[in-house]
Design a protein around this motif. Structure first.
Motif, mmCIF file in Angstrom:
data_model
loop_
_atom_site.group_PDB
_atom_site.id
_atom_site.type_symbol
_atom_site.label_atom_id
_atom_site.label_comp_id
_atom_site.label_asym_id
_atom_site.label_seq_id
_atom_site.Cartn_x
_atom_site.Cartn_y
_atom_site.Cartn_z
ATOM 1 N N ARG A 1 4.932 -31.323 -12.718
ATOM 2 C CA ARG A 1 4.407 -30.686 -13.927
ATOM 3 C C ARG A 1 4.307 -29.162 -13.765
ATOM 4 N NH1 ARG A 1 -0.705 -30.084 -15.468
ATOM 5 N NH2 ARG A 1 -1.264 -31.197 -13.574
ATOM 6 N N GLU B 1 9.760 -26.469 -4.478
ATOM 7 C CA GLU B 1 8.537 -26.092 -3.773
ATOM 8 C C GLU B 1 8.871 -25.794 -2.321
ATOM 9 O OE1 GLU B 1 4.903 -28.413 -4.370
ATOM 10 O OE2 GLU B 1 4.619 -28.354 -2.204
ATOM 11 N N GLY B 2 8.646 -24.559 -1.926
ATOM 12 C CA GLY B 2 8.971 -24.157 -0.560
ATOM 13 C C GLY B 2 8.555 -22.721 -0.353
ATOM 14 N N GLN B 3 9.131 -22.126 0.666
ATOM 15 C CA GLN B 3 8.724 -20.772 1.013
ATOM 16 C C GLN B 3 8.982 -19.786 -0.130
ATOM 17 O OE1 GLN B 3 10.182 -19.408 4.812
ATOM 18 N NE2 GLN B 3 9.934 -17.287 4.176
ATOM 19 N N SER C 1 9.200 -20.334 -3.418
ATOM 20 C CA SER C 1 8.261 -20.496 -4.539
ATOM 21 C C SER C 1 6.890 -19.956 -4.152
ATOM 22 C CB SER C 1 8.164 -21.963 -4.960
ATOM 23 O OG SER C 1 7.498 -22.733 -3.979
ATOM 24 N N CYS C 2 6.525 -20.154 -2.900
ATOM 25 C CA CYS C 2 5.229 -19.664 -2.424
ATOM 26 C C CYS C 2 5.188 -18.143 -2.504
ATOM 27 C CB CYS C 2 5.001 -20.142 -0.997
ATOM 28 S SG CYS C 2 3.418 -19.646 -0.320
ATOM 29 N N GLU C 3 6.264 -17.504 -2.091
ATOM 30 C CA GLU C 3 6.286 -16.040 -2.115
ATOM 31 C C GLU C 3 6.337 -15.508 -3.544
ATOM 32 O OE1 GLU C 3 9.307 -14.456 0.493
ATOM 33 O OE2 GLU C 3 8.593 -15.702 2.140
ATOM 34 N N LEU C 4 7.071 -16.209 -4.408
ATOM 35 C CA LEU C 4 7.208 -15.720 -5.781
ATOM 36 C C LEU C 4 6.009 -16.073 -6.638
ATOM 37 C CD1 LEU C 4 10.975 -16.492 -6.528
ATOM 38 C CD2 LEU C 4 9.947 -14.307 -5.928
ATOM 39 N N GLY C 5 5.126 -16.936 -6.125
ATOM 40 C CA GLY C 5 3.974 -17.329 -6.918
ATOM 41 C C GLY C 5 4.358 -18.234 -8.079
ATOM 42 N N LEU C 6 5.422 -18.998 -7.900
ATOM 43 C CA LEU C 6 5.849 -19.931 -8.952
ATOM 44 C C LEU C 6 5.483 -21.347 -8.551
ATOM 45 C CD1 LEU C 6 9.384 -18.450 -9.703
ATOM 46 C CD2 LEU C 6 7.439 -18.491 -11.277
ATOM 47 N N GLU D 1 13.905 -12.599 -7.153
ATOM 48 C CA GLU D 1 14.044 -11.655 -8.264
ATOM 49 C C GLU D 1 13.909 -12.381 -9.590
ATOM 50 O OE1 GLU D 1 15.422 -7.983 -7.955
ATOM 51 O OE2 GLU D 1 14.173 -8.417 -6.222
ATOM 52 N N TYR D 2 13.364 -13.605 -9.532
ATOM 53 C CA TYR D 2 13.138 -14.383 -10.756
ATOM 54 C C TYR D 2 14.410 -14.519 -11.589
ATOM 55 C CZ TYR D 2 8.387 -13.517 -9.285
ATOM 56 O OH TYR D 2 7.250 -13.448 -8.550
ATOM 57 N N GLU E 1 10.739 -14.854 -19.271
ATOM 58 C CA GLU E 1 9.953 -15.107 -18.083
ATOM 59 C C GLU E 1 10.494 -16.358 -17.380
ATOM 60 O OE1 GLU E 1 9.001 -14.546 -21.206
ATOM 61 O OE2 GLU E 1 6.888 -14.004 -21.337
ATOM 62 N N ASP F 1 9.135 -18.767 -15.642
ATOM 63 C CA ASP F 1 8.486 -20.062 -15.840
ATOM 64 C C ASP F 1 8.634 -20.580 -17.264
ATOM 65 O OD1 ASP F 1 6.833 -18.136 -16.908
ATOM 66 O OD2 ASP F 1 5.004 -18.826 -15.926
ATOM 67 N N LYS F 2 9.073 -19.712 -18.174
ATOM 68 C CA LYS F 2 9.277 -20.171 -19.548
ATOM 69 C C LYS F 2 10.752 -20.409 -19.856
ATOM 70 C CE LYS F 2 5.161 -17.861 -21.209
ATOM 71 N NZ LYS F 2 4.688 -16.542 -21.624
ATOM 72 N N LEU G 1 8.672 -7.408 -13.422
ATOM 73 C CA LEU G 1 10.010 -7.137 -12.883
ATOM 74 C C LEU G 1 11.046 -7.239 -14.000
ATOM 75 C CD1 LEU G 1 11.848 -6.813 -10.272
ATOM 76 C CD2 LEU G 1 12.132 -9.276 -10.408
ATOM 77 N N ALA H 1 0.770 -16.066 -10.579
ATOM 78 C CA ALA H 1 0.237 -16.257 -9.230
ATOM 79 C C ALA H 1 1.021 -15.421 -8.226
ATOM 80 C CB ALA H 1 0.299 -17.734 -8.851
ATOM 81 N N ARG I 1 -1.885 -12.932 -2.424
ATOM 82 C CA ARG I 1 -0.524 -12.593 -2.010
ATOM 83 C C ARG I 1 -0.374 -11.098 -1.727
ATOM 84 N NH1 ARG I 1 -0.058 -17.060 -4.458
ATOM 85 N NH2 ARG I 1 1.459 -18.658 -3.877
ATOM 86 N N GLU J 1 3.539 -23.393 2.950
ATOM 87 C CA GLU J 1 4.455 -22.310 3.299
ATOM 88 C C GLU J 1 3.755 -20.959 3.376
ATOM 89 O OE1 GLU J 1 4.820 -24.372 0.763
ATOM 90 O OE2 GLU J 1 6.426 -25.712 1.464
#
Lengths: 426, 308, 177
Positions: free
Chosen positions: A189, A195-197, A199-204, A272-273, A319, A321-322, B116, B133, B172, B197
């Protein structure tokens, strides 16, 4: 004008025991003659096939043509033209149109439109559930009678296991395969990438690989329960490759498919999204990419299919996520897949199988390929051609390819569908 | 050094040298806050638009005061005032604003990467004031400055970041900045709020605040953002507070010279007990004060020259 | 290559400062003591040196950065580096001697006066410069001048001080031979 003589070409169709340099004559929609030193008659267009290879036309199990309902993204005419440019002579279009292809009337509408506007063969895939809502079975029997070759709620997962079981039981009775898009809707959802490094860095919010594995495992058990042919679409995880491998060892009627982007790119492409790297299932990490390649190599994954999913800029230049999920893929599929041959992960014969024989097997359709009197569905390819993919020149209405500007090897030069040259790069 | 960053989007773009330069520039602006006339003409004739798609009082006000003290014309546009509420896309909204030639856009947005995206499509300079986030660079800069005011050297400090790490842009940006300066960082919180991660940021992980609280020189508490969570990854605020809230009792075990920070707004009694928030070792108000100066420095540094 | 000609050497510069210090004392006899405020960067150093040469009443030293008050932001692509503005005495009602190395267009002094006014309302501000090279663009004059030069637009006067430069003295740069 539909008379062609292709000279001195490498004719390649291992299924029909063909790998020879020779000439091939196309006449009246069929392959009229295969031989050596054939002479052109006055009405024939002669084509020099020197250093080129002639394949049977490719079959794509997984295309989104967007018509009806989303003609601003793609139409049957533009989507099939893009397919022809990719060497495809048959494509299967997914049911997530508007209205959804969940009844025979829509199926017939698509086939009628295709008859009038399509460059190549179009086989519709019907929905499993009405409106893809996952609540009530669609009229699967009638859709099959009208021309659907498979059923799928692609884009959605039938989360209700009881309903999925009913669908598979019912489909088995009509001898129609069930093609699944496998992502646990709850576990994924709001997720917009692997899900991984990254996504963690990008905050997604990420979609864990297990969201796919869980559903693939469930559907394999349901295939065992119902005896229904399960075809797992666009496999993206190491876990599901392994599950399909085990299912095959158990002798279940389970097949799997991979999309070129999943064996070419990783989630690093989302940095870079970049919304052109947003798709569902998402681009995974390198280990998953390697597992998909291994699955193709050892035959666990039977089919290469594009998941061609055109989207307009208003759906993509927004965006991350959209943004909409998906990329175009028909024009780049062959070259990206041929890279696996160049890397010695696949033989040329295996690659061709995954683009022709195997998808037809999934649909329980007869394979004709290159033989005398067969419909002339052919792709002329230059395997050595180095070229740059320019999305601005795409036949698709949409431009959402992450491969824009990529240097590729192996280019489709011409495509014939039922003897008619439907694509000529010149 | 010449500060030639066109935008402030992420702490990962800023070298230690660049951050030091920002701090040095900030020092000049701190002096101005103490003057009777807290205004300089540096950005006279420049237009700064605060484009806030998410509610924020503190950050928006801070940028507004910063811009006004530099004599810029500051315009605030919130989500409800913008056409976003009428279904206009982010890019269209921004392009329409750009037609009015702003020099700097300060952007807060619920989607990671939105600033960005704007920086790629617009001519104006962009400052990320928080994106989903992902990051909140100006918060990290003011946090580091506040730590430096109290601890001299950031290198070698052990800093805890406590709370909802998964959904926190403050975490972050701070992890990146603190690691760049050579601090040791441990993130603390319930496991359901700490992505596996997170270690790629070079930080340690603990799920037990009481067990490790004695190690920290600085404790940054994060706000529990109920509005951002879907299914709540912990059973109740009460239980969260019991295990991850900072109260006087727990602080007895901390280092005697520990300092407490919070990006605000504080949920008193949830993350931080009221007595802790108001204690002398709490730097929460210093953070706010430094926020204005840091933002003045950034607006000043980005405000130079013609539109590029 | 730019032509460069030395006008004052280290000793001559020192003598000039001595002379200026004496003039400050002279002025103060009739007007009362000044606080010395140098304009960054070399004006600050000159103010420090002059203070050390002065005797008598206690004077305070201040430094002023005028970059936030410049009238040419739009022309530079990056903003100038800011230096510390530090004035530890109340500007209000004080008597201030503003100190800079070279007086040219007058724009720096205009900025300095604005910056000063934002800190308070001084009773009186005087201006001391080491070199007045002419070429004014604003109606500003110095009260105390170390050296008056007639310099063409193509030339530049450089004051170099050993605190921040490798050498010390005054040079004339560029122009025709």
């Amino acid at each position: 004008m539909n008379h062609y003589l292709i000279k001195n070409v490498r004719i390649f169709d291992p299924e029909n025991h063909l790998d020879q340099v020779g000439d091939l004559r196309i006449s009246d929609g069929v392959i009229a003659e295969i031989g050596q030193n054939l002479n052109a008659n006055s009405k024939e267009t002669q084509i020099d096939g020197q250093d080129k290879i002639l394949f049977p036309g490719f079959v794509d199990l997984h295309t989104h043509l967007r018509e009806p309902g989303f003609e601003y993204k793609e139409s049957i005419a533009t989507g099939t033209q893009a397919a022809a440019a990719g060497g495809f002579t048959t494509i299967c279009c997914m049911a997530n149109t508007e209205p959804v292809n969940d009844n025979a009337a829509i199926t017939r509408y698509i086939l009628e439109k295709a008859q009038a506007a399509a460059a190549i063969e179009v086989w519709p895939i019907g929905a499993i559930t009405q409106g893809l809502a996952g609540e009530k079975l669609a009229e699967i029997g009638e859709m099959k009678s009208a021309g659907c070759v498979g059923i799928s709620d692609d884009g959605m997962t039938v989360m209700n296991s009881e309903l999925m079981r009913m669908g598979m039981d019912y489909a088995k009775g009509f001898e129609i395969p069930v093609i699944t898009h496998s992502i646990d809707a709850n576990l994924s959802r709001n997720g917009s990438m692997h899900e991984g490094q990254v996504s963690c860095e990008l905050g997604l919010k990420g979609v864990p690989a297990e969201a796919e594995d869980i559903i693939v495992a469930r559907d394999i058990y349901l295939s065992q329960l119902t005896g229904c042919h399960l075809h797992v679409a666009h496999v993206s995880t190491a876990g599901s490759v392994e599950l399909i491998r085990q299912a095959k060892q158990k002798g279940l009627v389970v097949t799997g498919e991979a999309a070129p982007h999943h064996f070419t790119l990783t989630d690093e492409a989302c940095r870079e999204y970049a919304t052109h790297a947003k798709m569902c299932p998402p681009l995974r990490s390198e280990e998953h990419r390697q597992a998909v390649i291994a699955g193709l190599s050892d035959g666990t994954l039977d089919v290469i299919a594009t998941d061609h999913a055109p989207h307009a800029t208003i759906d993509k230049e927004i965006e991350f996520d959209k943004a909409a999920f998906g990329i175009t893929g028909l024009e780049t599929a062959f070259a990206l897949s041929y890279a696996l041959v160049l890397e010695k992960k696949l033989s040329l014969a295996d690659l061709l199988k995954k683009l022709t024989v195997n998808p037809l097997k999934v649909l329980a359709k007869k394979y004709m390929g290159i033989q005398k009197s067969a419909p002339a569905n052919l792709a002329l390819v230059d395997l050595n051609k180095q070229w740059k993919y320019q999305v601005s020149e795409s036949f698709s209405k949409s431009r959402n390819s992450p491969f824009d500007g990529w240097d590729l090897q192996g280019q489709v030069l011409m495509t014939w569908y039922q003897g008619k040259r439907v694509f000529d790069r010149e | 050094m010449a500060f030639d960053f066109p935008h402030i989007l992420s702490m990962s773009n800023l070298s230690r040298e660049a951050m030091e330069f920002i701090f040095e520039t900030t020092d000049r602006f701190r002096e101005i806050a103490g003057r009777p006339i807290k205004k300089v003409p540096a950005l006279r004739g420049k237009t700064v638009i605060n484009l806030f798609f998410e509610n924020s009082t503190r950050t928006r006000t801070s940028f507004e005061i910063a811009g006004k003290r530099l004599s810029a014309d500051v315009i605030n546009i919130s989500k409800s005032a913008s056409s976003a509420s009428k279904g206009e896309s982010l890019v269209d909204t921004a392009k329409n604003l750009e037609a009015m030639s702003p020099d700097i856009l300060v952007v807060r947005h619920g989607s990671a990467g939105a600033p960005l995206l704007l920086s790629k499509m617009l001519k104006a300079r962009i400052i990320n004031a928080g994106d989903g986030a992902h990051e909140h660079p100006t918060q990290a800069l003011l946090d580091l400055l506040t730590i430096r005011d109290h601890k001299k050297n950031i290198a070698g400090l052990h800093v805890a970041i406590v709370g909802d790490i998964a959904h926190s842009r403050v975490a972050r940006s701070n992890m990146i900045a603190l690691r760049t300066f050579g601090a040791k960082v441990t993130v603390v919180g319930p496991k359901s709020l700490i992505p596996q991660e997170i270690k790629s940021f070079g930080v340690g992980v603990s799920y037990d605040l009481a067990k490790c609280i004695d190690q920290f020189d600085v404790i940054m508490m994060l706000r529990i953002q109920n509005e951002r969570l879907g299914l709540t990854p912990f059973p109740s605020l009460r239980e969260y507070s019991n295990f991850y809230g900072l109260n006087l009792n727990l602080l007895k075990c901390a280092k005697p010279d520990v300092v407490i920070m919070h990006p605000g707004p504080v949920n008193r009694g949830v993350e931080v007990a009221p007595e802790v928030a108001d204690a002398p070792y709490s730097l929460i108000l210093d953070q706010v004060k430094n926020g204005v100066a840091v933002r003045m420095a950034l607006l000043y540094l980005l405000g130079g020259g013609e539109n590029l | 290559m730019k032509k460069s000609r030395q006008i004052l050497n280290e000793q001559e510069l020192q003598a000039l400062l001595q002379k200026l210090a004496a003039e400050i004392s002279e002025t103060e006899k009739t007007q009362g003591p000044f606080h010395l405020v140098g304009i960054h960067r070399r004006g600050v150093i000159l103010a420090k040196r002059l203070l050390s040469l002065l005797e008598g009443p206690k004077r305070k030293l201040g430094s002023l950065d005028i970059n936030l008050y410049r009238d040419d932001f739009a022309q530079s692509s990056t903003m100038p580096v800011l230096r510390e503005t530090k004035i530890d005495f109340p500007v209000e009602k004080s008597r201030i001697l503003l100190i800079d190395d070279v007086l040219f267009t007058g724009r720096t002094i205009r900025s300095a006066l604005n910056a000063m006014m934002d800190l308070g309302r001084p009773q009186k501000v005087d201006l001391l410069v080491l070199v007045d090279r002419g070429g004014r663009e604003l109606p500003i004059q110095a009260d105390l001048v170390g050296l008056k030069l007639e310099v063409s637009d193509t030339e530049n006067v450089a004051v170099r001080l050993k605190e921040i430069d490798k050498e010390e003295g005054v040079w004339l740069l560029g122009g025709n031979t």
